[in-house]
Design an enzyme around this catalytic site. Structure first.
Site, mmCIF file in Angstrom:
data_model
loop_
_atom_site.group_PDB
_atom_site.id
_atom_site.type_symbol
_atom_site.label_atom_id
_atom_site.label_comp_id
_atom_site.label_asym_id
_atom_site.label_seq_id
_atom_site.Cartn_x
_atom_site.Cartn_y
_atom_site.Cartn_z
ATOM 1 N N SER A 75 21.692 33.727 36.754
ATOM 2 C CA SER A 75 23.102 33.387 36.610
ATOM 3 C C SER A 75 23.521 32.435 37.738
ATOM 4 O O SER A 75 22.957 31.361 37.876
ATOM 5 C CB SER A 75 23.962 34.646 36.581
ATOM 6 N N ASP A 172 23.880 31.818 25.060
ATOM 7 C CA ASP A 172 24.136 32.552 26.307
ATOM 8 C C ASP A 172 25.483 33.279 26.218
ATOM 9 O O ASP A 172 26.527 32.659 26.006
ATOM 10 C CB ASP A 172 24.143 31.570 27.474
ATOM 11 N N HIS A 239 22.527 37.296 28.685
ATOM 12 C CA HIS A 239 22.680 36.505 29.907
ATOM 13 C C HIS A 239 21.871 37.179 31.003
ATOM 14 O O HIS A 239 22.093 38.349 31.318
ATOM 15 C CB HIS A 239 24.152 36.433 30.310
#
Length: 392
Positions: A75, A172, A239
């Site tokens: 991330s 995502d 994600h």
């Protein structure tokens, strides 16, 4: 530093003597902030200084003697891995082999459902608040206007010098919720259920989601074809991927080449770093495919290959199975690959001469032109940074 000394950590001994360093994310700007003044709430927005202090400390503790290094993150950490990749490479010894792996960090510069620039405005505000622009990669800021756009990986990765491996979902979940359909753009809250579960999306919403996916893939394609960039793009609504037990290391997790995904991707990213892994993979592959039942290969060769250096520095043949090849003849084949004139030249392996029939990004096919067999005989050649794999 945690030494990866137990095989169970990766399911094999490939990384048994590596050191793993985990840097806690703490600054809100992917370690790019550098503001001298302390904020009204007592916050220090100095992520870039934190990054450099940690790296300097690690270098002093022995990382300055590293032979290999991988910078990775998930991330915002995956974004950090891209933004700091070339800098990380420059701080390690010039002889070290360095790569970067970005997990769910390829944030797309795209318009939201209302046509607004939500994510672009957000990144611009982050850069202004944290004083980040001066710490974004210079290879990007020198050509992008405004320079704050260099917070987006799609612009940074185009000029990166260090090999990069991207792991990301084309759908995502964070990006669909915060870039495509942020709450600020969803005035009638029509996307509330869709964002939680794609099965609840209407047909027009699914079409919009598919359009976002296409934009994402186009941004990746714009990076160009290069052996220094690789990627694994999946279609899950998720994600962050490689570090999650329930999605990547469970008994029913996705497998590639009979290997769980984290290990497969780690090995792909480190492919040219560890010749030992290449040879172990060869032994397993060759024993299962050369001379086996079903659709056997007649022979296979693993050839040492350095496109930027003379092949004489290494033994030309690293491994061979089902064939007794001549190293001198194979040097001519290596030179043929280096010349990259596949459409106009032929090549010879053993007693056979081949014409290239199809060319792909990292491999090509050849057909034997001096055989009496009606169906002919073929060759497949796969190129990596350090080896040529020839299947006959």
């Amino acid at each position: 530093m945690l030494e990866l000394s137990h095989k169970a950590l990766f399911g094999s001994a490939d990384f048994y003597n590596w050191n793993r360093i985990k840097i806690r994310y703490c600054d809100g700007s992917s370690f790019t902030g550098d503001v001298a003044a302390v904020g009204p709430s007592g916050l220090y927005l100095r992520g870039a200084r934190v990054w450099r202090a940690i790296i300097d400390d690690l270098l002093a503790k022995g990382m300055n003697r590293a032979h290999m290094g991988i910078l990775s993150g998930c991330s915002a950490g995956g974004l950090s891995a891209i933004l700091h990749c070339d800098n990380f490479r420059d701080l390690l010894p010039a002889t070290a082999k360095v790569k970067c792996v970005s997990d769910a960090g390829f944030f797309l510069n795209a318009k939201d459902i209302s046509g607004g620039l939500t994510i672009q405005n957000f990144f611009t505000q982050v850069a202004a608040t944290h004083g980040s622009t001066k710490n974004l990669p210079a290879s990007c800021t020198a050509r992008m206007r405004p320079a704050e756009l260099c917070f987006f990986p799609q612009y940074v990765a185009q000029t990166m010098r260090t090999p990069l491996f991207i792991i990301n979902a084309a759908y995502d979940s964070w990006q669909l919720k915060n870039i495509l359909a942020p709450t600020s753009a969803d005035h009638g809250k029509k996307w509330s259920d869709c964002k939680l579960d794609l099965k609840k999306c209407s047909a027009p919403q699914l079409q919009t989601v598919q359009g976002f996916r296409n934009q994402f893939l186009n941004a990746l394609s714009a990076l160009g074809k290069s052996t220094s960039k690789g990627m694994f793009i999946l279609s899950c609504y998720a994600h962050c991927h490689a570090g999650r037990q329930e999605t990547w290391l469970a008994s029913d997790s996705p497998m590639v080449a009979n290997t769980n995904m984290p290990l497969f991707i780690s090995r792909s990213a480190a492919e040219v770093m560890d010749s030992g892994f290449v040879h172990r993979a060869w032994e397993k592959w060759a024993s299962n495919n050369v001379g086996s039942s079903g659709e056997p290969l007649k022979a296979a060769l693993l050839i040492n290959y350095d496109p930027s250096g003379p092949s004489r520095l290494l033994s030309t043949i690293a491994e061979q199975e089902g064939i007794k090849a001549d190293p001198i003849e194979l040097r001519q084949f290596v030179n043929f690959v280096k010349r990259n004139k596949f459409e106009t030249e032929s090549f010879v392996i053993g007693l056979h001469q081949y014409l290239v029939t199809s060319i792909h990004e990292t491999w090509f096919c050849g057909r034997c032109i001096n055989t009496s067999k009606p169906a002919g005989e073929g060759a497949i050649v796969l190129q990596t940074e350090a080896f040529l794999l020839v299947a006959l």
